[in-house]
Design a protein around this motif. Structure first.
Motif, mmCIF file in Angstrom:
data_model
loop_
_atom_site.group_PDB
_atom_site.id
_atom_site.type_symbol
_atom_site.label_atom_id
_atom_site.label_comp_id
_atom_site.label_asym_id
_atom_site.label_seq_id
_atom_site.Cartn_x
_atom_site.Cartn_y
_atom_site.Cartn_z
ATOM 1 N N VAL B 18 61.941 -7.048 15.602
ATOM 2 C CA VAL B 18 62.267 -7.343 14.419
ATOM 3 C C VAL B 18 61.395 -8.435 14.122
ATOM 4 O O VAL B 18 61.007 -8.678 12.934
ATOM 5 N N SER B 19 61.426 -9.553 14.908
ATOM 6 C CA SER B 19 60.456 -10.772 14.299
ATOM 7 C C SER B 19 58.873 -9.996 14.134
ATOM 8 O O SER B 19 58.315 -10.550 13.391
ATOM 9 N N LEU B 20 58.358 -9.179 14.942
ATOM 10 C CA LEU B 20 57.127 -8.597 14.805
ATOM 11 C C LEU B 20 56.995 -8.047 13.436
ATOM 12 O O LEU B 20 56.019 -8.283 12.820
ATOM 13 N N VAL B 21 57.975 -7.253 13.130
ATOM 14 C CA VAL B 21 58.057 -6.263 11.929
ATOM 15 C C VAL B 21 57.971 -7.601 10.840
ATOM 16 O O VAL B 21 57.101 -7.380 9.769
ATOM 17 N N LEU B 22 58.811 -8.607 10.921
ATOM 18 C CA LEU B 22 59.144 -9.305 9.753
ATOM 19 C C LEU B 22 57.787 -10.317 9.619
ATOM 20 O O LEU B 22 57.424 -10.529 8.334
ATOM 21 N N PRO B 49 60.824 -19.323 3.336
ATOM 22 C CA PRO B 49 61.012 -18.309 3.960
ATOM 23 C C PRO B 49 59.994 -17.874 4.884
ATOM 24 O O PRO B 49 60.347 -17.553 5.986
ATOM 25 N N SER B 50 58.679 -17.941 4.384
ATOM 26 C CA SER B 50 58.043 -17.255 5.306
ATOM 27 C C SER B 50 57.364 -18.162 6.379
ATOM 28 O O SER B 50 57.221 -17.747 7.512
ATOM 29 N N MET B 56 59.808 -18.420 13.712
ATOM 30 C CA MET B 56 60.499 -17.506 14.704
ATOM 31 C C MET B 56 59.653 -16.856 15.350
ATOM 32 O O MET B 56 59.861 -16.663 16.866
ATOM 33 N N GLN B 57 58.481 -16.224 14.625
ATOM 34 C CA GLN B 57 57.455 -15.595 15.444
ATOM 35 C C GLN B 57 57.063 -16.378 16.634
ATOM 36 O O GLN B 57 56.712 -15.995 17.787
ATOM 37 N N ALA B 58 56.633 -17.541 16.202
ATOM 38 C CA ALA B 58 55.968 -18.558 17.268
ATOM 39 C C ALA B 58 57.010 -18.690 18.588
ATOM 40 O O ALA B 58 56.542 -18.819 19.878
ATOM 41 N N LEU B 59 58.185 -19.023 18.058
ATOM 42 C CA LEU B 59 59.071 -19.238 19.193
ATOM 43 C C LEU B 59 59.205 -18.121 20.096
ATOM 44 O O LEU B 59 59.285 -17.743 21.271
ATOM 45 N N ILE B 60 59.319 -16.632 19.573
ATOM 46 C CA ILE B 60 59.388 -15.479 20.452
ATOM 47 C C ILE B 60 57.932 -15.270 21.188
ATOM 48 O O ILE B 60 58.188 -14.889 22.395
ATOM 49 N N THR B 61 56.907 -15.518 20.526
ATOM 50 C CA THR B 61 55.630 -15.367 21.062
ATOM 51 C C THR B 61 55.805 -16.578 22.553
ATOM 52 O O THR B 61 55.341 -16.174 23.683
ATOM 53 N N VAL B 62 56.154 -17.777 22.242
ATOM 54 C CA VAL B 62 56.427 -18.590 23.299
ATOM 55 C C VAL B 62 57.256 -17.889 24.390
ATOM 56 O O VAL B 62 56.890 -18.027 25.573
ATOM 57 N N ASP B 105 65.436 -38.593 12.926
ATOM 58 C CA ASP B 105 64.354 -39.032 12.291
ATOM 59 C C ASP B 105 63.397 -38.464 12.515
ATOM 60 O O ASP B 105 62.322 -38.381 11.738
ATOM 61 N N ASP B 106 62.920 -38.424 14.104
ATOM 62 C CA ASP B 106 61.633 -38.148 14.463
ATOM 63 C C ASP B 106 61.448 -36.364 14.253
ATOM 64 O O ASP B 106 60.480 -35.984 14.835
ATOM 65 N N LEU B 107 62.471 -35.685 14.020
ATOM 66 C CA LEU B 107 62.502 -34.381 14.315
ATOM 67 C C LEU B 107 61.163 -33.648 13.192
ATOM 68 O O LEU B 107 61.113 -33.649 12.198
ATOM 69 N N SER B 108 60.402 -32.905 14.169
ATOM 70 C CA SER B 108 59.183 -32.501 13.500
ATOM 71 C C SER B 108 58.942 -31.056 14.415
ATOM 72 O O SER B 108 59.479 -31.021 15.516
ATOM 73 N N PRO B 109 58.221 -30.161 13.738
ATOM 74 C CA PRO B 109 57.762 -29.087 14.763
ATOM 75 C C PRO B 109 57.046 -29.443 15.966
ATOM 76 O O PRO B 109 57.398 -29.022 16.892
ATOM 77 N N LYS B 110 56.326 -30.576 15.986
ATOM 78 C CA LYS B 110 55.874 -31.170 17.428
ATOM 79 C C LYS B 110 57.040 -31.293 18.406
ATOM 80 O O LYS B 110 56.652 -30.860 19.666
ATOM 81 N N PHE B 111 57.762 -31.949 17.938
ATOM 82 C CA PHE B 111 58.991 -32.266 18.935
ATOM 83 C C PHE B 111 59.620 -31.007 19.246
ATOM 84 O O PHE B 111 59.946 -30.944 20.532
ATOM 85 N N VAL B 112 59.959 -30.127 18.520
ATOM 86 C CA VAL B 112 60.606 -29.016 18.653
ATOM 87 C C VAL B 112 59.775 -28.250 19.834
ATOM 88 O O VAL B 112 60.185 -27.949 20.694
ATOM 89 N N ALA B 113 58.330 -28.050 19.647
ATOM 90 C CA ALA B 113 57.474 -27.615 20.441
ATOM 91 C C ALA B 113 57.445 -28.332 21.686
ATOM 92 O O ALA B 113 57.767 -27.568 22.773
#
Lengths: 169, 624
Positions: B18-22, B49-50, B56-62, B105-113
């Motif tokens: 699904v994520s690949l298709v999306l 949305p994009s 999500m795609q990045a997460l699934i790739t990881v 406060d520190d929440l950013s994509p970097k921290f999630v990664a």
């Protein structure tokens, strides 16, 4: 040299193969891993589980026989001492010290003197005589106590299921 | 996890698809609108949305990447491994989410990664641990396995050290931030990696050595203790730092609690096992070849043959491999067969001291006859005991009670265990076993009687031979079986009866003086008597609770209880008819013949016995 747990499991496997007790078949799933066993238990005669053949899985800890194995039925079961996911809850499988239900005395607990054979025999006697004080499956315990007929019907259905016989309407 | 693995696999496959298709749709849509690379990228970045889909795609790739690396290092996971992994990852994810609440406060994509990376590294650590443990379980270990473990452990350790260093530098230069948590987590992971390495080395040695490596279990326990200590210190330091700089780190509580509890347990195990092993090495005798002949010669712990050099005999006469006992004592300090507490003061020397007095003259022949077989019977007993599990709690309490007094002779304890065993055993299906056991129980008890009767000098119990009719417990005492307990008390008191006869006149005269020593001695006797009375109370309580159990069981196992009770009564009768032992000089052959006459069973006695038994069982039922 192989670990003591492995050697003991091999010894027990040999023993069980040479002198199998009645109604029990057990052995490792693959010879590569002696710590995961498969067992087939026949329902004791004269009980509602009579005639059934119930598959179960035994997982041994690496310090077996100092710690008890875990036993899980891999078929659907309805019994006061078996959790919904198949885990068996009897005192022989609990190490002295931990008491999930808070009612077992330490005298009935696991000790290295026990063996796979004794566990399986206790499971058979557990099938014959459920302990409704243990609430592993509260619904089953309640039904066992209050509505034995219904319980027997469900048990019979399960027996038929394990044997692959279609359930009569 | 209750979700079957097959379904889990299906869901993850659909999620990937699904994520690949999306993401394909998103990228295709962007290029269709903007037609060039740069504007398309800008378009995607500006539309929320994009972006969500791209994340999500990045997460699934990881995730897929993690799976790939897992495949390289571990091959296919065993079901038990993946189950454990899924369970642990759920906890880790929950805790990470809790951690986010503190660092919102520190929440950013970097921290999630970074958190995702941490999660993956954690997973690899757990798997490495599992794999190293697996070494002990399988008889076949390939070269590939060793290569994988080595490379994996190296990579993990390097990664951990790098991240700890990184976190340290960041915290020093930029002040405390979320990097604190990372540094701490990676430091914990280093301990995990180190444990795995050490275990790997230990297992490796074990696999390649030809003999059984005895000290491995001890080394493992020490390792566990050391790692537990490191972790506990780290958690406490982390808690203090977090509370000072931020707030209470809720997310660390669960693992912290687990670590501290484990550490406490390991510490207790270590202390108690050291004590038990010390006891074993110093106090308990090596099993002799004779001992081994009388039993089956198989160590019940490892199910292998025993040789006299490597086996120890516990005070309860059960024999095991020294190495097996050592590893069991690391978990529990009890006899594996009868659960006798090993850590109480050991009475191993007591039987020899009681027997070492003047030669017994007043032993009734019937009792004496059973002594030669006593050692055999007690080892039979060991086997019989192996089948059931005698009670431990109450007898254990009594033994604690006696801790500062002279310890109970083991025959008595054993008897007490069996007493309870026969009652507890009612639901055991092996009634046959039960009968055997009550046989050996009788032998065993007569053994303890013989022991008791060997005590010279005035008896504590002045039961006259003629008074056997006077002591008519039949109607009043509902405990015909409690006599052995009373007997047990008599045995456990070592000082009272001994030596009084052998005192010279001078000594007696001296004792009569009101010297300080004499007073103290008298007072001591009085306190001893008090203790004995208290002990008797405890015994009675113990017995009445045992009676409760017996009463419960009497409904389904009346036969076996009848059997054993009758036997108790036999012994009781013997006890009653025993001549007063302070008149040892008077005991002549006619006395002995009298005794045997007394002991012969008449129908009358049989009736009385049955009556008592009935009383006994009905009493048990009433008390419930």
């Amino acid at each position: 040299m192989a670990g003591s747990a492995l050697r003991r499991l091999m010894a027990e496997y040999k023993q069980l193969t040479l002198n199998p007790p009645e109604g029990i078949i057990a052995g490792p799933i693959t010879e590569e891993n002696y710590f995961e066993w498969e067992a087939l238990i026949t329902g004791p005669e004269g009980t509602c589980f009579e005639g059934g053949v119930f598959p179960a899985k035994l997982v041994f800890p690496s310090d077996y026989p100092l710690s008890p194995p875990k036993m899980t039925f891999t078929c659907e079961m309805f019994h006061p001492n078996i959790y919904a996911d198949g885990r068996v809850c009897i005192s022989i499988l609990h190490a002295p010290g931990d008491d999930p239900m808070g009612y077992e005395s330490s005298s009935e607990r696991w000790s290295p003197v026990q063996s796979v054979e004794k566990i399986l025999l206790s499971v058979i006697s557990m099938l014959a005589e459920p302990n409704d004080e243990s609430g592993a499956n509260v619904d089953a315990a309640k039904m066992w106590r209050e509505n034995r007929e219904e319980f027997n019907k469900i048990a019979e259905k399960l027996v038929r299921k394990t044997l692959g016989i279609p359930i009569n309407p | 996890m209750s979700i079957p693995l097959a379904t889990a696999k299906m869901t993850s496959l659909t999620a990937v698809a699904v994520s690949l298709v999306l993401s394909g749709c998103v990228i295709g849509n962007a290029f269709r609108r903007k037609e060039q690379f740069f504007p398309a990228v800008v378009y995607i970045c500006k539309s929320n949305p994009s972006m969500a889909i791209m994340y999500m795609q990045a997460l699934i790739t990881v995730y897929l990447l993690g799976k790939l690396i897992g495949k390289i290092f571990f091959g296919t996971l065993r079901p038990a491994e993946s189950e454990r992994l899924i369970e642990k990852s759920w906890y880790a994810i929950t805790e990470t989410c809790l951690a986010f609440t503190i660092f919102k406060d520190d929440l950013s994509p970097k921290f999630v990664a970074l958190f995702t990376l941490l999660l993956f590294l954690k997973c690899f650590h757990w798997l490495a641990e599992d794999r190293v443990d697996y070494m002990e379980r399988t008889p076949v270990i390939s070269v590939l396995f060793h290569i994988r473990i080595w490379s994996l452990l190296t990579v993990l350790t390097i990664a951990d050290v790098y991240f700890v260093h990184d976190a340290y530098i960041t915290t020093i230069t930029k002040g405390p931030s979320v990097q604190l948590v990372f540094g701490f987590e990676y430091a914990l992971l280093i301990t995990l990696a180190m444990t795995a390495c050490t275990k790997y080395v230990l297992h490796g040695f074990d696999v390649h050595s030809d003999t059984f490596w005895e000290s491995k279990a001890v080394l493992l326990l020490y390792l566990e203790f050391f790692i537990g200590l490191c972790k506990a210190v780290m958690y406490i330091a982390f808690l203090i730092i977090m509370v000072k700089t931020y707030t209470v780190p809720l997310f660390a509580f669960r693992p912290m609690y687990h670590t501290l509890r484990n550490f406490k347990k390991v510490f207790q195990d270590l202390v108690l096992s050291r004590k038990a092993i010390h006891n074993m090495n110093t106090l308990y005798p090596d099993a002799t070849a004779q001992d081994l002949q009388t039993i089956e010669n198989v160590c019940i712990i490892c199910r292998e043959d025993m040789s006299a050099a490597a086996a120890k005999k516990l005070p309860c006469n059960h024999i095991f491999h020294t190495s097996c006992l050592r590893s069991w004592f690391q978990r529990h300090q009890t006899c594996p067969t009868c659960r006798l507490d090993i850590l109480r003061p050991t009475p191993i020397t007591l039987p020899s001291t009681t027997v070492s007095g003047p030669p017994p003259t007043s032993v009734p022949p019937t009792v004496g006859a059973s002594t030669p077989s006593s050692s055999v019977s007690s080892s039979n007993n060991a086997d019989a005991n192996g089948q059931g599990l005698p009670g431990h709690n109450q007898a254990g309490n009594i033994s604690n009670f006696f801790n500062n007094q002279s310890p109970l002779p083991y025959q008595f304890r054993q008897y007490a265990y069996q007493q309870q065993r026969t009652s507890v055993d009612g639901n055991n299906s092996n009634t046959n076993e039960n009968l055997n056991n009550s046989d050996s129980q009788q032998n065993n008890m007569s053994e303890s009687w013989a022991e008791y009767l060997n005590i010279p000098g005035p008896s504590f119990f002045n039961v006259q031979q003629s008074s056997s009719s006077n002591i008519n417990f039949d109607n009043r005492t509902p405990f015909p079986g409690n006599i052995p307990f009373v007997g047990g008390v008599a045995i456990q008191h070592p000082e009272l009866p001994a030596d009084l006869d052998t005192l010279s006149h001078e000594e007696l005269y001296q004792m009569e003086q009101n010297t300080r020593a004499a007073c103290i001695a008298r007072l001591k006797y009085v306190t001893d008597i008090k203790t004995m009375l208290d002990a008797a109370m405890v015994m009675m309580n113990h017995y009445s609770s045992a009676c409760l159990v017996a009463g419960l069981d009497s409904t389904n196992s009346t036969d076996s209880t009848n059997e054993s009770n009758t036997k108790h009564l036999d012994d009781y009768e013997q006890f009653e008819s025993r001549p007063s032992s302070n008149s040892s000089s008077e005991t002549d052959s006619s006395d002995i013949s009298n005794i045997t006459y007394e002991l012969e069973e008449t129908d009358e006695q049989r009736k009385i016995r049955l009556k008592r038994l009935k009383k006994f069982t009905t009493f048990g039922n009433h008390t419930i």
